[in-house]
Scaffold this motif. Structure first.
Motif, mmCIF file in Angstrom:
data_model
loop_
_atom_site.group_PDB
_atom_site.id
_atom_site.type_symbol
_atom_site.label_atom_id
_atom_site.label_comp_id
_atom_site.label_asym_id
_atom_site.label_seq_id
_atom_site.Cartn_x
_atom_site.Cartn_y
_atom_site.Cartn_z
ATOM 1 N N PHE B 213 0.871 -0.837 -0.257
ATOM 2 C CA PHE B 213 0.280 -0.285 -0.195
ATOM 3 C C PHE B 213 1.167 1.392 0.450
ATOM 4 C CE2 PHE B 213 -2.910 3.714 2.079
ATOM 5 C CZ PHE B 213 -3.353 3.507 0.748
ATOM 6 N N GLY B 214 2.117 1.205 1.100
ATOM 7 C CA GLY B 214 2.715 2.361 1.130
ATOM 8 C C GLY B 214 3.444 3.257 -0.385
ATOM 9 N N PHE B 224 -5.652 -2.893 -6.592
ATOM 10 C CA PHE B 224 -6.417 -3.790 -6.151
ATOM 11 C C PHE B 224 -6.353 -3.159 -4.784
ATOM 12 C CE2 PHE B 224 -9.648 -7.368 -5.198
ATOM 13 C CZ PHE B 224 -10.529 -6.972 -5.915
ATOM 14 N N THR B 225 -5.413 -3.223 -4.120
ATOM 15 C CA THR B 225 -5.245 -3.437 -2.741
ATOM 16 C C THR B 225 -5.372 -1.415 -2.249
ATOM 17 O OG1 THR B 225 -3.445 -4.632 -2.573
ATOM 18 C CG2 THR B 225 -3.464 -2.932 -0.918
ATOM 19 N N ALA B 242 -14.071 -6.102 2.596
ATOM 20 C CA ALA B 242 -13.748 -7.937 2.715
ATOM 21 C C ALA B 242 -13.840 -8.401 1.549
ATOM 22 C CB ALA B 242 -14.403 -8.313 4.381
ATOM 23 N N GLN B 243 -15.334 -8.530 1.053
ATOM 24 C CA GLN B 243 -15.429 -9.160 -0.264
ATOM 25 C C GLN B 243 -15.172 -9.112 -1.233
ATOM 26 O OE1 GLN B 243 -19.318 -7.253 -1.309
ATOM 27 N NE2 GLN B 243 -20.505 -7.949 0.121
ATOM 28 N N LEU B 244 -13.719 -7.686 -1.703
ATOM 29 C CA LEU B 244 -12.592 -7.438 -2.144
ATOM 30 C C LEU B 244 -12.082 -8.093 -2.025
ATOM 31 C CD1 LEU B 244 -13.342 -3.742 -3.189
ATOM 32 C CD2 LEU B 244 -13.438 -5.035 -4.710
ATOM 33 N N SER B 245 -11.044 -8.016 -0.431
ATOM 34 C CA SER B 245 -9.916 -9.379 -0.079
ATOM 35 C C SER B 245 -10.275 -10.968 -0.775
ATOM 36 C CB SER B 245 -9.881 -9.151 1.324
ATOM 37 O OG SER B 245 -9.686 -7.407 1.366
ATOM 38 N N THR B 246 -11.491 -11.040 -0.552
ATOM 39 C CA THR B 246 -12.017 -12.403 -0.577
ATOM 40 C C THR B 246 -11.598 -12.409 -2.023
ATOM 41 O OG1 THR B 246 -13.675 -11.822 1.057
ATOM 42 C CG2 THR B 246 -13.291 -14.287 -0.150
ATOM 43 N N VAL B 247 -11.948 -11.626 -3.250
ATOM 44 C CA VAL B 247 -11.500 -11.981 -4.208
ATOM 45 C C VAL B 247 -10.294 -12.413 -4.488
ATOM 46 C CG1 VAL B 247 -12.106 -10.617 -6.628
ATOM 47 C CG2 VAL B 247 -13.282 -10.997 -4.979
ATOM 48 N N LEU B 248 -9.526 -10.746 -3.674
ATOM 49 C CA LEU B 248 -7.994 -11.369 -4.611
ATOM 50 C C LEU B 248 -7.254 -12.139 -3.865
ATOM 51 C CD1 LEU B 248 -4.968 -8.517 -4.377
ATOM 52 C CD2 LEU B 248 -5.274 -8.647 -2.041
#
Lengths: 346, 550
Positions: B213-214, B224-225, B242-248
């Motif tokens: 992220f930095g 995406f992050t 959380a949904q996006l994280s799950t996709v990742l």
């Protein structure tokens, strides 16, 4: 060296004991107040130390940029936090909506913090103010050419404007204030005009925009007032003073609704264990001494009426602030984010 | 037989441990199912495709760069003899200790308009303003690829070097006897043999890239992050994030699955422990120069240049850092990192060995899923860690209130123990992968022999396997140590009151774009990482006895 089984078991037990007892013993220490802070520790330490000196109440701080709300939520009624300090104001709203704050009825707080800068139910309080201003190159933009936020969408500034990313909450709040003044459709047209005038892809923080103007990458930047102060009075990097010196600044919309302002603030945690101390600290932060110091330290404006501005912030002039209440900005935040995404302000 | 395997302690331990370690990720996935406003139509019609495109470009760019840089340097160092090789051998690891966002700040200061490079060019050619010339912009996706590659190639270097070193010299000799030159030997024999190790290195580095992220935030590259954070904090939708994280997460699992399937047919075990010295092509003249250039380039740009920039600032601004009890920061960082590295090693050994001992699918799957935390962005995972830890605390508290009538308060939340748990959840993949690739090279006939001779599972691990994978174990310790030194979002959120590490201290200034104040602490992270790097490189050299005096 080989430890025997018994010795090893003893070591494990001792470790477990320490892990369990350290937090318990710290919870028993009475005269303290615990802060979860979205603001960097180096900004707030000096007047927290002053508070401790005056009252004998120790102040403990954890600073984190993300996730404080979730930590509070999960810790529930066992949380050790008493007070949350925010850097902007978007978290204040989220904290309240999550039911993590509690109302405080305190005479001094009501007196010190004007109504439009605090929660109607007194769950959060603004502590410092900043305005979102327009900065321009004195060399390349004539004084008086820009007077309102609305002017930024004028096609004559094509390829001249630098600003940070659209979804940053300072920009989102600015867009929300535009939605309040003009409605969603008109605001979207304005954002599209603004985006069409960008000199480059949005990047960096507000200070980086000022620097880009100094460097000739663009002629106009949008920034919070304190960034201007941080450059103008920079002792460690004198080069930044040159950037500030090359800039003219405009408090927009002085002829109509006033310049957009936002706040940093604080609220008391619902399950605070040291509630009294926390209220005490909050009152201290809203009162003359800390107001002066808190605002001056980061080149912001005090929220309390009648507290003198620091000489530094006075140096770039007084202004009329948009008196839109913060709760209104909160309500329009999601709309503003959608407008920003649709208009492709990356 | 199956039933017995089910109930043996090791298998149960593996499964229980895996459940504890995977609980933060499960909590996050659970969050994704909470009722929330549907974020997808809006994302799909606006920013989602750009997030995906940028992420893929970033991963492809970093992947190619680190594969090339890491494998080249590892091959040259392992197989060739040239002046300076002994120094490069360990020095090539140093950039790993540089947090990517720190070198991003350093290079921006160096290369931007007001920086020394452009100033010099303007002076040289008499240009007046940025309109008079073109200069590449560092704050782009290309710049982000460059920054991340410079600090991530050591993963590939380290693991592929370990892979090359462990190869039996007889295989390489056979290849040469069959008429292959050095290049063909490399492509046909050495590369396929080292592939599991290289794959682990690339996978670890790419996950790091995916979750950064930095740097991407500073360079305004919308990955995406970044999108996950915007959804969480901007649209104020943690379930959406959380949904996006799950996709990742699913994306990462698919990638790993494809890689594993790709080499399912290729399983290599060493059959003999005979390690004759590797051939060692002696380079002279222009070839030696070329080898030096290959090894010096990543080192100069990944370490020397940014360290020079930071060192300059540190000299001017060391006072602020020293005023803030600098030694305490160093102590906190080292203790935490050492603790996390040791714990992660023990757990990785336990899980991997559990999977090796047990034939059951459940144990194997549990062992693999335990290290899934690496595929989730740090700050999101921090929230994931908060949930089971707080749940445990509140459950104990509730129990204690009901039974003893006394509150225990929070036991783990906001303590160093919670931090260590978080580090293990996040970095277990690093030690797990390293140990796994080490163990996979040991032929199962060793296990059979030891068990036939009456050794228990634990004794076999201690007396047979561990000595053989000492190199991998040390690699695992070093990687987790250095990663923990640099770790930021979880340390920020989960630490106790009034507790700072070098990384959090540097960050509070760096996040305000005051890199000068952060410089000393950032440099300290790098130099603290140096010690383990030196130790490790010595140990790796020793792990191949016949290689010592080459």
């Amino acid at each position: 060296m080989e430890y025997t089984l018994m010795t090893r078991i003893k070591i494990y037990l001792l470790t477990a004991l320490i892990v369990i007892c350290v937090p318990i013993s710290s919870a028993l220490a009475a005269n303290e107040v615990n802060i979860y802070s979205y603001r960097q520790a180096f900004l707030i330490r000096p007047f927290l130390d002053q508070f401790t000196e005056e009252t004998g109440i120790a102040v403990n701080v954890v600073y984190a940029k993300k996730g404080i709300l979730q930590r509070l939520q999960q810790e529930g009624e066992n949380t050790r936090a008493d007070l949350v300090l925010t850097a902007g104001f978007s978290r204040l709203k989220a904290l309240k909506e999550a039911g993590l704050l509690q109302p405080v009825s305190s005479g001094p707080l009501k007196e010190n913090v004007p109504k439009r800068y605090r929660d109607p139910e007194n769950e959060w309080f603004g502590l410092t103010l900043r305005s979102r201003i327009i900065a321009y190159s004195k060399a390349r933009v004539p004084a008086g050419a820009l007077r309102r936020y609305e002017d930024l969408a004028d096609p004559k500034w094509k390829g001249k404007i630098c600003v940070r990313t659209g979804s940053h909450y300072y920009n989102r709040a600015l867009v929300a204030s535009m939605v309040s003044a003009h409605g969603e459709a008109k605001t979207e047209a304005w954002v599209r005009g603004l985006v069409a005038n960008f000199a480059r892809k949005p990047q960096g923080n507000d200070r980086a925009q000022a620097k880009a103007v100094f460097e000739g990458v663009c002629d106009i930047a949008i920034m919070n007032t304190y960034y201007f102060g941080k450059m103008k009075f920079n002792k460690k990097q004198p080069g930044q003073r040159e950037w500030a010196a090359s800039l003219g600044i405009v408090f927009p919309n002085q002829g109509d609704r006033g310049a957009h302002v936002n706040v940093s603030g604080a609220g008391i945690v619902k399950h605070a264990k040291n509630r009294e101390n926390a209220v005490h600290l909050l009152e201290f932060l809203s009162d003359e001494f800390a107001q002066k110091m808190y605002a001056a330290r980061n080149y912001e404006y005090p929220v309390k009426d009648g507290v003198g501005w620091s000489d530094e912030v006075k140096s770039w002039g007084e202004f009329k602030a948009d008196d839109l209440a913060l709760v209104e900005l909160f309500k329009l935040g999601p709309t503003a984010q959608r407008v920003i995404d649709r208009a492709d302000w990356r | 037989m199956h039933l017995r395997a089910w109930f043996d302690g090791w298998s149960i331990g593996t499964v229980v441990l895996a459940i504890i370690l995977v609980s933060p990720v499960v909590a996050l996935v659970g969050l994704a199912f909470l009722p929330t406003e549907n974020i997808w139509p809006h994302l799909v019609s606006t920013v989602l495709w750009r997030y995906i495109f940028n992420t893929l470009v970033l991963m492809a760019g970093v992947g190619v760069a680190i594969l090339f840089g890491g494998v080249c340097t590892a091959w040259v160092i392992t197989m060739c003899r040239f002046p300076g090789r002994r120094i490069f051998e360990w020095a090539l690891l140093i950039p790993m200790a540089m947090p990517a966002y720190v070198i991003a700040y350093a290079y921006t200061d160096l290369l931007e308009y007001a920086g020394p490079v452009q100033k010099m060019l303007r002076g040289l050619f008499g240009w007046q303003s940025s309109r008079d010339y073109w200069f590449p912009d560092i704050r782009t996706i290309g710049g982000a690829i460059l920054m991340m590659s410079l600090v991530l190639y050591p993963y590939v270097y380290l693991l592929s070097r370990a892979g090359f070193l462990s190869q039996s010299v007889s295989v390489l000799e056979a290849s040469r006897l069959l008429g292959h030159g050095p290049w063909r030997t490399f492509w046909k024999v050495a590369m396929p043999l080292a592939r599991p190790a290289i794959a682990v290195g690339v996978a670890l580095a790419l996950m790091e890239t995916l979750n950064d992220f930095g740097t991407t935030d500073y360079f305004a590259v919308q990955t995406f992050t970044v999108g996950i954070y915007n959804t969480w904090l901007g649209m104020n939708s943690l379930p959406g994030a959380a949904q996006l994280s799950t996709v990742l997460l699913i994306f990462v699992l698919v990638l790993i699955g494809i890689e594993r399937a790709g080499r399912r047919q290729q399983r290599f075990h060493e059959t003999a422990g005979r390690h004759a010295p590797l051939p060692g092509y002696r380079l002279t003249g222009i070839r030696a120069v070329a080898a030096i250039v290959i090894c010096a380039t990543p080192l100069i740009f990944g370490f020397v240049v940014p360290a020079f920039v930071l060192g300059g600032y540190a000299l001017e601004h060391y006072q602020t850092t020293l005023d803030n009890n600098f030694l305490r920061l160093v102590e906190n960082s080292i203790l935490l990192s050492a603790g996390a590295a040791g714990l992660a090693l023990l757990i990785a050994l336990f899980l991997n060995y559990g999977a090796r001992l047990s034939g059951t699918v459940i144990v194997r799957v549990a062992s693999r899923f335990a290290s899934i935390g690496y595929a989730v962005p740090g700050a999101v995972l921090a929230v994931g860690v908060v949930m089971p830890v707080a749940w445990f605390d509140n459950a104990v508290d509730g129990f204690s209130r009901a039974v003893f009538g006394a509150s225990t308060g929070l036991i783990l939340s906001g303590t160093v123990a919670a931090l260590l748990f978080a580090y293990v959840v996040r970095f277990l993949a690093v030690s797990h992968g390293t140990i796994e690739s080490g163990l996979s090279r040991i032929t199962p006939s060793m296990d059979d022999a030891a068990r036939n001779l009456g050794a228990t599972g634990l004794a076999t691990l201690r007396r047979v396997h561990f000595p053989m994978i000492r190199g991998s174990a040390l690699t695992a310790v070093l990687l987790v140590f250095v990663e923990t030194m640099k770790e930021l979002p979880m340390t920020l959120l989960l630490r106790p009151f009034n507790f700072d590490t070098l990384a959090t201290f540097a960050y509070q200034y760096a996040s305000d774009e005051q890199i000068e104040e952060a410089a000393l602490a950032a440099l300290a992270i790098v130099f603290t990482g140096l010690g383990p790097v030196l130790l490790l490189s010595l140990a790796i050299r020793r792990s191949r006895p016949a290689h010592q005096n080459v």
